[in-house]
Design a protein around this motif. Structure first.
Motif, PDB file in Angstrom:
ATOM      1  N   THR B   3       0.840  -1.201   0.000  1.00  0.00           N
ATOM      2  CA  THR B   3       0.000   0.000   0.000  1.00  0.00           C
ATOM      3  C   THR B   3       0.873   1.248   0.000  1.00  0.00           C
ATOM      4  OG1 THR B   3      -1.376  -1.288   1.473  1.00  0.00           O
ATOM      5  CG2 THR B   3      -2.049   0.983   1.078  1.00  0.00           C
ATOM      6  N   TYR B   6       2.408   1.736  -3.373  1.00  0.00           N
ATOM      7  CA  TYR B   6       1.371   2.228  -4.280  1.00  0.00           C
ATOM      8  C   TYR B   6       1.121   3.719  -4.048  1.00  0.00           C
ATOM      9  CZ  TYR B   6      -3.476   3.345  -5.442  1.00  0.00           C
ATOM     10  OH  TYR B   6      -4.613   3.971  -5.886  1.00  0.00           O
ATOM     11  N   ARG B   7       1.036   4.118  -2.764  1.00  0.00           N
ATOM     12  CA  ARG B   7       0.763   5.527  -2.452  1.00  0.00           C
ATOM     13  C   ARG B   7       1.919   6.427  -2.879  1.00  0.00           C
ATOM     14  NH1 ARG B   7      -2.027   4.275   3.415  1.00  0.00           N
ATOM     15  NH2 ARG B   7      -3.999   3.614   2.501  1.00  0.00           N
ATOM     16  N   LYS B  10       1.708   6.776  -6.637  1.00  0.00           N
ATOM     17  CA  LYS B  10       0.547   7.601  -6.973  1.00  0.00           C
ATOM     18  C   LYS B  10       0.858   9.079  -6.699  1.00  0.00           C
ATOM     19  CE  LYS B  10      -2.718   8.205  -4.104  1.00  0.00           C
ATOM     20  NZ  LYS B  10      -3.690   7.920  -3.040  1.00  0.00           N
ATOM     21  N   ASN B  11       1.462   9.331  -5.539  1.00  0.00           N
ATOM     22  CA  ASN B  11       1.797  10.710  -5.183  1.00  0.00           C
ATOM     23  C   ASN B  11       2.819  11.304  -6.152  1.00  0.00           C
ATOM     24  OD1 ASN B  11       0.176  11.394  -2.948  1.00  0.00           O
ATOM     25  ND2 ASN B  11       1.440  10.139  -1.605  1.00  0.00           N
ATOM     26  N   SER B  14       0.970  12.081  -9.595  1.00  0.00           N
ATOM     27  CA  SER B  14       0.050  13.228  -9.564  1.00  0.00           C
ATOM     28  C   SER B  14       0.833  14.517  -9.312  1.00  0.00           C
ATOM     29  CB  SER B  14      -1.034  13.025  -8.509  1.00  0.00           C
ATOM     30  OG  SER B  14      -0.591  13.422  -7.240  1.00  0.00           O
ATOM     31  N   HIS B  15       1.925  14.404  -8.546  1.00  0.00           N
ATOM     32  CA  HIS B  15       2.748  15.583  -8.274  1.00  0.00           C
ATOM     33  C   HIS B  15       3.384  16.098  -9.564  1.00  0.00           C
ATOM     34  CE1 HIS B  15       6.188  17.702  -6.167  1.00  0.00           C
ATOM     35  NE2 HIS B  15       5.120  18.203  -5.596  1.00  0.00           N
ATOM     36  N   ARG B  18       0.674  17.588 -11.886  1.00  0.00           N
ATOM     37  CA  ARG B  18       0.100  18.849 -11.409  1.00  0.00           C
ATOM     38  C   ARG B  18       1.125  19.977 -11.343  1.00  0.00           C
ATOM     39  NH1 ARG B  18      -3.758  16.112  -6.823  1.00  0.00           N
ATOM     40  NH2 ARG B  18      -5.124  15.069  -8.315  1.00  0.00           N
ATOM     41  N   GLN B  19       2.382  19.639 -11.542  1.00  0.00           N
ATOM     42  CA  GLN B  19       3.393  20.697 -11.639  1.00  0.00           C
ATOM     43  C   GLN B  19       3.959  20.669 -13.052  1.00  0.00           C
ATOM     44  OE1 GLN B  19       6.135  19.997  -8.260  1.00  0.00           O
ATOM     45  NE2 GLN B  19       5.251  21.853  -7.435  1.00  0.00           N
ATOM     46  N   GLU B 208       6.288  22.213   0.807  1.00  0.00           N
ATOM     47  CA  GLU B 208       5.525  20.969   0.801  1.00  0.00           C
ATOM     48  C   GLU B 208       6.163  19.932   1.701  1.00  0.00           C
ATOM     49  OE1 GLU B 208       4.476  20.901  -3.767  1.00  0.00           O
ATOM     50  OE2 GLU B 208       4.229  18.973  -2.800  1.00  0.00           O
ATOM     51  N   MET B 212       4.499  18.091   4.875  1.00  0.00           N
ATOM     52  CA  MET B 212       4.391  16.636   5.014  1.00  0.00           C
ATOM     53  C   MET B 212       4.975  16.167   6.342  1.00  0.00           C
ATOM     54  SD  MET B 212       5.340  15.378   1.192  1.00  0.00           S
ATOM     55  CE  MET B 212       4.369  15.866  -0.208  1.00  0.00           C
ATOM     56  N   VAL B 215       2.555  16.740   9.141  1.00  0.00           N
ATOM     57  CA  VAL B 215       1.412  15.839   9.203  1.00  0.00           C
ATOM     58  C   VAL B 215       1.843  14.451   9.684  1.00  0.00           C
ATOM     59  CG1 VAL B 215      -0.455  14.861   7.799  1.00  0.00           C
ATOM     60  CG2 VAL B 215       0.330  17.157   7.360  1.00  0.00           C
ATOM     61  N   ALA B 217       4.440  12.517   8.112  1.00  0.00           N
ATOM     62  CA  ALA B 217       4.954  11.626   7.077  1.00  0.00           C
ATOM     63  C   ALA B 217       6.392  11.217   7.422  1.00  0.00           C
ATOM     64  CB  ALA B 217       4.932  12.322   5.719  1.00  0.00           C
ATOM     65  N   SER B 218       6.692   9.938   7.256  1.00  0.00           N
ATOM     66  CA  SER B 218       8.057   9.472   7.517  1.00  0.00           C
ATOM     67  C   SER B 218       8.968   9.968   6.400  1.00  0.00           C
ATOM     68  CB  SER B 218       8.087   7.954   7.568  1.00  0.00           C
ATOM     69  OG  SER B 218       7.770   7.439   6.295  1.00  0.00           O
ATOM     70  N   PHE B 221       8.469   8.178   3.185  1.00  0.00           N
ATOM     71  CA  PHE B 221       7.229   8.533   2.501  1.00  0.00           C
ATOM     72  C   PHE B 221       7.370   9.859   1.762  1.00  0.00           C
ATOM     73  CE2 PHE B 221       2.747   9.400   1.886  1.00  0.00           C
ATOM     74  CZ  PHE B 221       2.209   8.132   1.765  1.00  0.00           C
TER      75      PHE B 221
END
Ligand SMILES: Nc1ncnc2c1ncn2[C@@H]1O[C@H](COP(=O)(O)OP(=O)(O)O)[C@@H](O)[C@H]1O
Ligand SMILES: [Mg+2]
Lengths: 226, 302
Positions: B3, B6-7, B10-11, B14-15, B18-19, B208, B212, B215, B217-218, B221
């Protein structure tokens, strides 16, 4: 649950915090008040491990915050939701993704994310803006996204550093009401603010700071800077 | 674990999407870097082939006195072949020398007539020696001029061509060294430019990274998507740069063949295309990975 013991912080010559000690119990709603530069943000940075005290001890639940390695900080922060004046949201992510990110980093399963995020967005009244990016949201909406992100993984504490500093009175009340709601659901809230009306409206515990010292700590306090 | 991976992917995707502006600008620099990198690899191959082809034209011929028996010449061929400086030795017998001569002058009736009138074969047997390194010809010539073997030798071609061979050897050596140095310098410059571009890209995302961290995030990650982005840059830039390089090589290949006989640049390029792609993609990815490691190290401490 949270304890500061004799915490000092010196920044190259001048003292940001002097002998700061306090305890916060679960489910409290504590306002941290004082003029700009009094040391409110510094207290919050110490709590989430963003800055280290020059001396003193800080504990959060089982964590001895000062002793944590940079590697261990993410673990601590998954127990603390944070809200800031400048929102600190990820610009390349939608409202939904900003909220789900907090769950992703904690390794929550997709299924749980898919049910939790819409729930929380609904709670802050942003269901219809879930797919908007941050530059498409107003200040009040951004702060509600930040609140949704802060509470989505059910942290023990939510800290908010001047969350209403950039908002109009209407949005300010919305945000404060959301914080009250989160507190009623059982989460400790630490709110740093210099907004007199908010503090007096809340009528809860108030810790007053001046020049890096705590000068008053009153249950059911009012905002008064002598 | 699956997981998380996959994340992270995915990140990363999309990053990037979007940039777009940053992605496009960075990609252009990466393409130029890998184009330079690919050109250097191909250019080096061209230079080496050209120098090899020149070097192959250099040799020493030893002409033996007509009285020397063949087994002595063959013995000498063996001795020469065992010398570490010698690459190969070709024996040209008297008969073969005559055949070659007749072939060369087949259209010249006076010469063939003269040969028939002469009755016997006037040509010497010879050994044709090629050295591993053009600098070695002097040593080989020294051996041939030494008294022990000198008695059966009529003539060593090196003695007339010594100056030319030595100059050519020096030019070849300098060219090879210059080629290596130029390659290193250009590759280094291209690497630094690509590296810098990626660093600036990540630097522009430092807020960013801080968010992260906040929040929870390791480090893995946070770093993961940047590493993946580096690999994506490497692969896409490698594809594009090879797509630009291909027609350039296709159209220059025939001209190369004029300068270096038997040299097929297009053949080399297409045969090694996959390897070239792997090199470039790996090179791009490594730059991407290292730059993300370095850029993020500062922000992952708090
Ligand atoms: N990184 C820093 N370097 C130097 N001084 C700082 C730094 N951060 C805060 N300070 C100083 O520490 C004091 C307390 O700041 P802060 O906690 O931000 O106050 P508040 O949040 O109450 O307005 C101020 O005098 C501020 O100038
Ligand atoms: Mg502050």
């Amino acid at each position: 649950m949270i304890a500061f013991q004799d915490v000092y912080k010196k920044y190259s010559g001048h003292d940001a915090l002097v002998d700061v000690s306090f305890r916060i119990s679960p489910k409290e709603f504590v306002s941290l008040v004082g003029r700009s530069g009094a040391g409110k943000s510094t207290v919050i940075k110490m709590l989430i491990g963003e800055e280290r005290p020059t001396s003193g001890r800080i504990t959060f639940g089982k964590y001895d915050v000062v002793k944590l390695q940079p590697k261990e900080l993410p673990q601590l922060r998954r127990h603390i939701g944070t809200i800031f004046q400048d929102f600190r949201l990820l610009p390349t992510k939608t409202a939904y993704e900003n909220v789900s990110f907090a769950l992703e980093v904690a390794g929550q399963p997709e299924k749980e994310i898919e049910t939790l995020v819409p729930e929380v967005l609904d709670l802050v009244g942003l269901s219809d803006k879930a797919n908007n990016f941050m530059n498409e949201l107003s200040g009040g909406e951004k702060q509600r996204v930040a609140i949704a992100r802060a509470m989505v993984n059910r942290p023990e504490v939510v800290v908010a550093d001047e969350p209403t500093g950039n908002l109009d009175p209407f949005n300010t009340m919305e945000i404060i009401n959301l914080l009250k709601k989160i507190n009623e659901l059982g989460t400790t809230i630490i709110l740093a603010t210099h907004n007199k009306d908010i503090v007096n409206h809340l009528a809860r515990r108030v810790i007053t700071m001046e020049n890096g010292r705590i000068i008053r700590d009153e249950e059911n306090g009012r905002y008064s800077l002598a | 674990m699956a997981t998380t991976i996959y994340r992270i992917i995915k990140n990363a995707l999309s990053h990037l999407v979007r940039q777009r502006l940053l992605f496009g600008a960075t990609l252009v620099v990466m393409v130029m870097t890998l184009f330079a990198f690919g050109s250097l690899i191909v250019g080096n191959h061209v230079l080496t082939s050209a120098l090899d082809s020149i070097q192959n034209k250099i040799d020493i011929s030893v002409y033996f006195k007509t009285t020397t028996p063949e087994d002595q010449i063959l013995a000498m061929q063996q001795t020469l072949e065992q010398m570490s400086e010698v690459k190969n030795v070709q024996y040209i017998s008297k008969d073969q020398a005559l055949q070659n001569f007749e072939q060369q002058h087949a259209n010249d009736p006076t010469i063939s007539q003269a040969l028939t009138e002469l009755g016997s074969n006037p040509l010497s047997a010879s050994l044709n020696i090629k050295a591993n390194n053009p600098n070695n010809y002097q040593d080989i010539a020294n051996y041939l001029n030494s008294t022990s073997v000198n008695s059966m030798i009529e003539n060593v071609s090196y003695n007339q061509n010594q100056l030319v061979i030595q100059r050519l050897a020096a030019i070849l050596n300098i060219s090879r060294e210059a080629g290596i140095i130029l390659t290193i310098v250009l590759a280094l410059a291209a690497t630094l430019i690509a590296f810098n571009t990626l660093l600036i890209g990540i630097y522009s995302n430092r807020e960013e990274v801080e968010i992260m961290r906040l929040v929870g995030a390791s480090n893995a990650f946070i770093r993961g998507p940047y590493v993946i982005e580096g690999v994506i840059y490497g692969i896409i830039a490698a594809l594009i740069s090879l797509a630009i390089l291909a027609p350039v090589i296709y159209f220059t290949s025939p001209y190369m063949q004029v300068f270096i006989p038997g040299f097929d640049l297009w053949g080399y390029f297409t045969a090694d295309l996959f390897l070239l792609f792997i090199y470039e993609a790996a090179f791009g990815s490594v730059i991407g990975i290292i730059s993300s490691m370095i850029a993020l190290r500062r922000y992952l401490k708090k």
